[in-house]
Write an enzyme that holds these catalytic residues in place. Structure first.
Site, PDB file in Angstrom:
ATOM      1  N   ALA A   1       0.843  -1.201   0.000  1.00  0.00           N
ATOM      2  CA  ALA A   1       0.000   0.000   0.000  1.00  0.00           C
ATOM      3  C   ALA A   1       0.874   1.245   0.000  1.00  0.00           C
ATOM      4  CB  ALA A   1      -0.896   0.002   1.234  1.00  0.00           C
TER       5      ALA A   1
ATOM      6  N   GLY B   1       1.092  -5.361   0.889  1.00  0.00           N
ATOM      7  CA  GLY B   1      -0.025  -5.696   0.013  1.00  0.00           C
ATOM      8  C   GLY B   1       0.409  -6.461  -1.213  1.00  0.00           C
TER       9      GLY B   1
ATOM     10  N   GLU C   1       0.332  -9.879  -0.023  1.00  0.00           N
ATOM     11  CA  GLU C   1      -1.042 -10.329   0.235  1.00  0.00           C
ATOM     12  C   GLU C   1      -1.790 -10.628  -1.060  1.00  0.00           C
ATOM     13  OE1 GLU C   1      -1.845  -6.898   2.794  1.00  0.00           O
ATOM     14  OE2 GLU C   1      -2.643  -8.321   4.247  1.00  0.00           O
TER      15      GLU C   1
ATOM     16  N   GLU D   1       4.391  -4.869   7.623  1.00  0.00           N
ATOM     17  CA  GLU D   1       3.404  -4.026   8.306  1.00  0.00           C
ATOM     18  C   GLU D   1       3.710  -3.848   9.796  1.00  0.00           C
ATOM     19  OE1 GLU D   1       2.787  -6.383   6.144  1.00  0.00           O
ATOM     20  OE2 GLU D   1       1.085  -5.916   4.857  1.00  0.00           O
TER      21      GLU D   1
HETATM   22  C1  LIG Z   1      -5.960  -7.748 -10.395  1.00  0.00           C
HETATM   23  C2  LIG Z   1      -6.282  -6.675  -9.392  1.00  0.00           C
HETATM   24  C3  LIG Z   1      -5.372  -6.729  -8.168  1.00  0.00           C
HETATM   25  C4  LIG Z   1      -5.787  -5.768  -7.056  1.00  0.00           C
HETATM   26  C5  LIG Z   1      -4.631  -5.504  -6.097  1.00  0.00           C
HETATM   27  C6  LIG Z   1      -4.936  -4.459  -5.032  1.00  0.00           C
HETATM   28  C7  LIG Z   1      -4.957  -5.042  -3.616  1.00  0.00           C
HETATM   29  C8  LIG Z   1      -4.654  -3.960  -2.561  1.00  0.00           C
HETATM   30  C9  LIG Z   1      -3.302  -4.189  -1.830  1.00  0.00           C
HETATM   31  C10 LIG Z   1      -2.673  -2.882  -1.300  1.00  0.00           C
HETATM   32  C11 LIG Z   1      -2.872  -2.584   0.173  1.00  0.00           C
HETATM   33  C12 LIG Z   1      -2.461  -3.700   1.098  1.00  0.00           C
HETATM   34  C13 LIG Z   1      -2.388  -3.245   2.517  1.00  0.00           C
HETATM   35  C14 LIG Z   1      -1.189  -3.895   3.185  1.00  0.00           C
HETATM   36  O1  LIG Z   1      -1.580  -4.980   3.986  1.00  0.00           O
HETATM   37  C15 LIG Z   1      -0.483  -2.875   4.031  1.00  0.00           C
HETATM   38  C16 LIG Z   1       0.757  -2.420   3.381  1.00  0.00           C
HETATM   39  O2  LIG Z   1       1.123  -2.829   2.290  1.00  0.00           O
HETATM   40  S1  LIG Z   1       1.656  -1.252   4.309  1.00  0.00           S
HETATM   41  C17 LIG Z   1       3.107  -0.987   3.313  1.00  0.00           C
HETATM   42  C18 LIG Z   1       4.018  -2.165   3.398  1.00  0.00           C
HETATM   43  N1  LIG Z   1       5.227  -1.924   2.625  1.00  0.00           N
HETATM   44  C19 LIG Z   1       6.358  -1.419   3.188  1.00  0.00           C
HETATM   45  O3  LIG Z   1       6.416  -1.160   4.365  1.00  0.00           O
HETATM   46  C20 LIG Z   1       7.523  -1.224   2.278  1.00  0.00           C
HETATM   47  C21 LIG Z   1       7.976   0.241   2.324  1.00  0.00           C
HETATM   48  N2  LIG Z   1       9.158   0.440   1.479  1.00  0.00           N
HETATM   49  C22 LIG Z   1      10.398   0.101   1.920  1.00  0.00           C
HETATM   50  O4  LIG Z   1      10.599  -0.406   2.988  1.00  0.00           O
HETATM   51  C23 LIG Z   1      11.534   0.367   0.952  1.00  0.00           C
HETATM   52  O5  LIG Z   1      11.060   1.233  -0.051  1.00  0.00           O
HETATM   53  C24 LIG Z   1      12.044  -0.935   0.283  1.00  0.00           C
HETATM   54  C25 LIG Z   1      10.893  -1.709  -0.313  1.00  0.00           C
HETATM   55  C26 LIG Z   1      12.778  -1.773   1.322  1.00  0.00           C
HETATM   56  C27 LIG Z   1      13.032  -0.545  -0.837  1.00  0.00           C
HETATM   57  O6  LIG Z   1      14.008   0.344  -0.304  1.00  0.00           O
HETATM   58  P1  LIG Z   1      14.968   1.136  -1.303  1.00  0.00           P
HETATM   59  O7  LIG Z   1      15.549   0.182  -2.300  1.00  0.00           O
HETATM   60  O8  LIG Z   1      15.882   1.956  -0.449  1.00  0.00           O
HETATM   61  O9  LIG Z   1      14.013   2.106  -2.128  1.00  0.00           O
HETATM   62  P2  LIG Z   1      13.294   3.434  -1.565  1.00  0.00           P
HETATM   63  O10 LIG Z   1      12.854   3.216  -0.154  1.00  0.00           O
HETATM   64  O11 LIG Z   1      14.155   4.602  -1.872  1.00  0.00           O
HETATM   65  O12 LIG Z   1      11.963   3.472  -2.465  1.00  0.00           O
HETATM   66  C28 LIG Z   1      12.003   3.963  -3.796  1.00  0.00           C
HETATM   67  C29 LIG Z   1      10.839   4.938  -3.924  1.00  0.00           C
HETATM   68  O13 LIG Z   1       9.587   4.205  -3.721  1.00  0.00           O
HETATM   69  C30 LIG Z   1       8.881   4.797  -2.627  1.00  0.00           C
HETATM   70  N3  LIG Z   1       8.161   3.754  -1.897  1.00  0.00           N
HETATM   71  C31 LIG Z   1       8.631   2.527  -1.568  1.00  0.00           C
HETATM   72  N4  LIG Z   1       7.676   1.827  -0.908  1.00  0.00           N
HETATM   73  C32 LIG Z   1       6.583   2.639  -0.805  1.00  0.00           C
HETATM   74  C33 LIG Z   1       5.264   2.497  -0.249  1.00  0.00           C
HETATM   75  N5  LIG Z   1       4.848   1.348   0.305  1.00  0.00           N
HETATM   76  N6  LIG Z   1       4.428   3.550  -0.307  1.00  0.00           N
HETATM   77  C34 LIG Z   1       4.810   4.702  -0.923  1.00  0.00           C
HETATM   78  N7  LIG Z   1       6.032   4.925  -1.511  1.00  0.00           N
HETATM   79  C35 LIG Z   1       6.903   3.865  -1.432  1.00  0.00           C
HETATM   80  C36 LIG Z   1       9.942   5.474  -1.790  1.00  0.00           C
HETATM   81  O14 LIG Z   1       9.348   6.485  -0.994  1.00  0.00           O
HETATM   82  C37 LIG Z   1      10.846   6.029  -2.873  1.00  0.00           C
HETATM   83  O15 LIG Z   1      10.201   7.147  -3.460  1.00  0.00           O
HETATM   84  P3  LIG Z   1      10.934   8.582  -3.431  1.00  0.00           P
HETATM   85  O16 LIG Z   1      11.147   8.899  -1.965  1.00  0.00           O
HETATM   86  O17 LIG Z   1      12.245   8.370  -4.158  1.00  0.00           O
HETATM   87  O18 LIG Z   1       9.991   9.518  -4.102  1.00  0.00           O
END
Ligand SMILES: CCCCCCCCCCCCC[C@H](O)CC(=O)SCCNC(=O)CCNC(=O)[C@H](O)C(C)(C)COP(=O)(O)OP(=O)(O)OC[C@H]1O[C@@H](n2cnc3c(N)ncnc32)[C@H](O)[C@@H]1OP(=O)(O)O
Length: 254
Positions: free
Chosen positions: A63, A112, A115, A135
């Site tokens: 997400a 997500g 998931e 999460e």
């Molecule tokens: C066929 C139809 C299909 C329908 C599908 C829809 C189903 C709905 C599912 C979605 C919702 C599910 C809910 C879920 O249970 C809850 C979550 O998912 S909470 C989020 C969980 N994810 C995370 O915590 C990961 C967060 N990210 C990180 O930890 C790191 O980015 C990484 C993955 C370890 C990678 O690290 P790096 O290589 O250092 O890269 P960056 O961190 O610099 O990231 C690059 C760039 O991407 C942006 N970004 C990364 N992850 C997210 C995110 N989850 N949300 C928003 N933005 C994200 C990051 O900010 C960077 O952007 P920039 O800062 O450069 O603009």
């Protein structure tokens, strides 16, 4: 538009197209995916759906945390409405979709992204794919079904290890756990997903739909209820009159 759609004969390929954000699923993308699923369900020419991510780094980082933050800042009721009810409904939709959804995991599948892979009936991973449920690092349990499907599929202790640590696993481990069906070379991912789709869509849509529904709706109920589900979907697959096409073909072989 943050998703791309390609229609190739009976197979639709949806690509989550926010590579600069590691294909994080903001609400606009989730809603676009939902609308696309609606269209594909009603399109009789489409018999299978492949879901993948743009770029080589991520299937989906989950997400969009910015959207989640705005929902949570709006209070518990808004967070429950905008995150949990929306997301649980959507992953349930993928799980119960009447046509096979094959997730082609082209990179990291976090939150997500993991998931969605768990909810889909079929999944193939690139050798570069990784899977995590981070999460807990954000301060809450996975809200899109991630605390329910994984332990049911892989066992309570192996599911809890992923949910409680938030640590990533590689594609090989994901295949060992059954989160994905198989692992392929990165460049072979979409060809493998298309080949799997072809192996399914060669069968009658009624038989495919009945097999999907019988397994999905029977897997978590006691065996006698599951057998009743199987019987109902066996009956649903049969034509009003005569025999199924496959039976006719077999008997006409000589
Ligand atoms: C066929 C139809 C299909 C329908 C599908 C829809 C189903 C709905 C599912 C979605 C919702 C599910 C809910 C879920 O249970 C809850 C979550 O998912 S909470 C989020 C969980 N994810 C995370 O915590 C990961 C967060 N990210 C990180 O930890 C790191 O980015 C990484 C993955 C370890 C990678 O690290 P790096 O290589 O250092 O890269 P960056 O961190 O610099 O990231 C690059 C760039 O991407 C942006 N970004 C990364 N992850 C997210 C995110 N989850 N949300 C928003 N933005 C994200 C990051 O900010 C960077 O952007 P920039 O800062 O450069 O603009």
């Amino acid at each position: 538009m943050t998703i791309a759609l390609d229609l190739d004969d009976a197979v639709a390929t949806i690509t989550i197209d926010r590579p600069a954000k590691l294909n994080a699923l903001d609400y606009a993308t989730i809603d676009a995916l939902t609308r696309t699923l609606d269209d594909l369900e009603s399109d009789a020419a489409i018999r299978a759906v492949i879901l993948t991510g743009a770029g080589d780094r991520a299937f989906s980082a989950g997400a969009d945390i910015g959207d989640l933050a705005r929902s949570i800042a709006g209070g518990r009721d808004r967070a429950l409405r905008e995150i949990v009810r929306r997301g649980q409904g959507l992953t349930r939709r993928i799980e119960e979709f009447p046509k096979p959804v094959i997730v082609a995991v082209n990179g990291l599948a976090y939150g997500g992204g993991c998931e969605v892979t768990e909810a889909a009936p079929l999944a193939i991973a690139s050798e570069r794919a990784t899977f995590a449920k981070p999460e807990i690092t954000l301060g809450f349990p996975p809200p899109f079904g991630g605390t329910q499907r994984l332990p049911r599929h892989v066992g309570r202790k192996r599911g809890l290890e992923l949910v409680l640590t938030g640590d990533p696993i590689d594609a090989t481990r994901a295949a060992e756990l059954g989160i994905v069906n198989t692992v392929v070379a990165h460049d072979e991912l979409l060809p493998a997903a298309r080949a799997l789709a072809a192996r399914v869509v060669r069968h009658s849509p009624a038989a495919v739909r009945a097999c999907l529904a019988a397994v999905t709706r029977g897997i978590n109920v006691p065996i006698d209820e599951g057998l009743a589900v199987e019987a109902a979907w066996f009956a649903a697959a049969l034509p009003e009159h005569g025999v199924p096409e496959g039976v006719g073909h077999f008997l006409a072989r000589r």
